[in-house]
Motif scaffolding. Structure first.
Motif, PDB file in Angstrom:
ATOM      1  N   VAL A 139       4.166   0.863  -2.138  1.00  0.00           N
ATOM      2  CA  VAL A 139       3.754   0.331  -3.182  1.00  0.00           C
ATOM      3  C   VAL A 139       4.823   0.273  -4.499  1.00  0.00           C
ATOM      4  O   VAL A 139       5.285  -0.451  -5.080  1.00  0.00           O
ATOM      5  CB  VAL A 139       2.410   0.152  -3.706  1.00  0.00           C
ATOM      6  N   PHE A 145      -7.775   6.356   4.572  1.00  0.00           N
ATOM      7  CA  PHE A 145      -6.607   6.308   5.215  1.00  0.00           C
ATOM      8  C   PHE A 145      -6.067   7.129   6.276  1.00  0.00           C
ATOM      9  O   PHE A 145      -6.633   8.240   6.270  1.00  0.00           O
ATOM     10  CB  PHE A 145      -5.530   6.511   3.919  1.00  0.00           C
ATOM     11  N   GLY A 188      -7.287   1.956   4.724  1.00  0.00           N
ATOM     12  CA  GLY A 188      -6.992   1.173   3.522  1.00  0.00           C
ATOM     13  C   GLY A 188      -5.586   0.800   3.586  1.00  0.00           C
ATOM     14  O   GLY A 188      -4.925  -0.333   2.649  1.00  0.00           O
ATOM     15  N   ALA A 189      -4.730   1.279   4.393  1.00  0.00           N
ATOM     16  CA  ALA A 189      -3.206   0.888   4.359  1.00  0.00           C
ATOM     17  C   ALA A 189      -2.874   0.081   5.462  1.00  0.00           C
ATOM     18  O   ALA A 189      -2.317  -1.240   5.258  1.00  0.00           O
ATOM     19  CB  ALA A 189      -2.501   2.171   4.633  1.00  0.00           C
ATOM     20  N   THR A 220       0.683  -1.249  -0.055  1.00  0.00           N
ATOM     21  CA  THR A 220      -0.010  -0.051  -0.035  1.00  0.00           C
ATOM     22  C   THR A 220       0.963   1.097  -0.021  1.00  0.00           C
ATOM     23  O   THR A 220       1.084   1.725  -1.179  1.00  0.00           O
ATOM     24  CB  THR A 220      -0.990   0.013   1.238  1.00  0.00           C
ATOM     25  N   SER A 221       1.327   1.633   1.049  1.00  0.00           N
ATOM     26  CA  SER A 221       1.919   3.023   1.166  1.00  0.00           C
ATOM     27  C   SER A 221       3.584   2.792   0.739  1.00  0.00           C
ATOM     28  O   SER A 221       3.830   4.006  -0.075  1.00  0.00           O
ATOM     29  CB  SER A 221       2.013   3.389   2.720  1.00  0.00           C
ATOM     30  N   CYS A 258      -4.526   7.508  -3.634  1.00  0.00           N
ATOM     31  CA  CYS A 258      -3.875   6.896  -2.847  1.00  0.00           C
ATOM     32  C   CYS A 258      -2.605   6.243  -3.445  1.00  0.00           C
ATOM     33  O   CYS A 258      -2.540   6.208  -4.646  1.00  0.00           O
ATOM     34  CB  CYS A 258      -4.787   5.632  -2.024  1.00  0.00           C
ATOM     35  N   SER A 284      -1.704   3.173  -4.101  1.00  0.00           N
ATOM     36  CA  SER A 284      -2.321   1.998  -5.227  1.00  0.00           C
ATOM     37  C   SER A 284      -2.877   2.586  -6.493  1.00  0.00           C
ATOM     38  O   SER A 284      -2.454   2.167  -7.334  1.00  0.00           O
ATOM     39  CB  SER A 284      -3.307   1.352  -4.264  1.00  0.00           C
ATOM     40  N   VAL A 332      -5.935  -4.662   0.938  1.00  0.00           N
ATOM     41  CA  VAL A 332      -5.415  -4.253  -0.399  1.00  0.00           C
ATOM     42  C   VAL A 332      -6.495  -3.951  -1.298  1.00  0.00           C
ATOM     43  O   VAL A 332      -6.492  -3.161  -2.055  1.00  0.00           O
ATOM     44  CB  VAL A 332      -4.416  -5.096  -0.994  1.00  0.00           C
TER      45      VAL A 332
END
Length: 249
Positions: free
Chosen positions: A34, A218, A196-197, A31-32, A238, A240, A137
């Motif tokens: 990625v 997030f 979301g992370a 996520t963060s 974000c 992603s 994810v």
């Protein structure tokens, strides 16, 4: 794969703490972090694996050379499929394999240190209270009904604007009973929302921001966005969603 003195959890609580640390590191990679994760998974290299460590760090590396390995090994060759599918689907695939590896490691420790039926069930229930990496994810975690967690220490009070134009919010402390009642009402409406992370609930005093593309929320700290920085963002994407646009084959 891990430097320093190896950590061998022996109780249910220690195994769960080990699980949470490894899980947090792998979620960070998908996520963060990625962009960095994507660049490290070069299809031209040999079989690569994604490792999560108890200190919430992650690493892309070759599998352990020792046979049998000290711990169960994650899926091999995650880098080979990177350019053969859309990045969103590739990240989801890596997430599924990561979930399987985390369970394998946790129950390896359980078997090694003689957990009985009661201990194994308690460990599974503690793990099952957390969203899977795949759910975090893909955003599926926020769609699930909220249940009381036996492992969460976060405050359940949170607020979220329902207007389409709202991109971020910071929850202030209640000043009177009326405001407190409004927060409880909003909590009922948005009680299933997770970061979301990291996949965790929102604390009552934390800043958070919504992606205008996937509409996931997030923690600001998870995506390195401060309230001051958010003031100047017209459309937030974000990590992603930003990565998907750049690297899609």
């Amino acid at each position: 794969m891990e430097g320093g003195t190896p950590f061998n959890p022996r109780t249910v609580e220690e195994v769960f703490r080990d699980f949470k640390g490894r899980r947090a590191g792998m979620i960070k990679a998908l996520t963060s972090d990625v962009d960095e994760f994507f660049s490290q998974c070069d299809p031209e290299k040999e079989n690569l694996c994604l490792y999560g460590f108890p200190n919430e760090q992650w690493e892309v590396n070759l599998p352990a050379e020792e046979v049998p390995p000290e711990l169960p090994e994650p899926a091999l060759g995650i880098n080979f499929a990177r350019d053969g599918m859309q990045s969103k689907d590739w990240l989801s695939l890596v997430a599924v394999h990561s979930d399987a590896w985390l369970l394998a490691v946790a129950f390896y420790f359980g078997a090694r240190f003689g957990f009985d039926k009661v201990d194994r069930k308690r460990l599974f229930n503690m793990i099952n209270d957390l969203p899977t990496i795949y759910e975090v994810v893909t955003g599926a975690a926020k769609k699930q009904p909220k249940e009381k967690s036996s492992v969460s220490n976060h405050s359940s009070s949170k607020s979220k604007s329902n207007s389409k134009g709202a991109k971020y919010t910071k929850v202030a402390q209640s000043k009177d009973d009326e405001e407190e009642g409004l927060e409880e009402e909003e909590e009922d409406e948005h009680g299933d929302t997770l970061c979301g992370a990291c996949g965790e609930n929102y604390a009552s005093d934390e800043f958070w921001i919504c992606c205008d593309v996937c509409e996931r929320w997030f923690h600001g700290k998870c995506v390195k966005i401060t309230p001051a920085k958010a003031e100047h963002i017209k459309q937030y994407k974000c990590p992603s969603c930003s990565s998907n646009k750049r690297v899609r084959p």
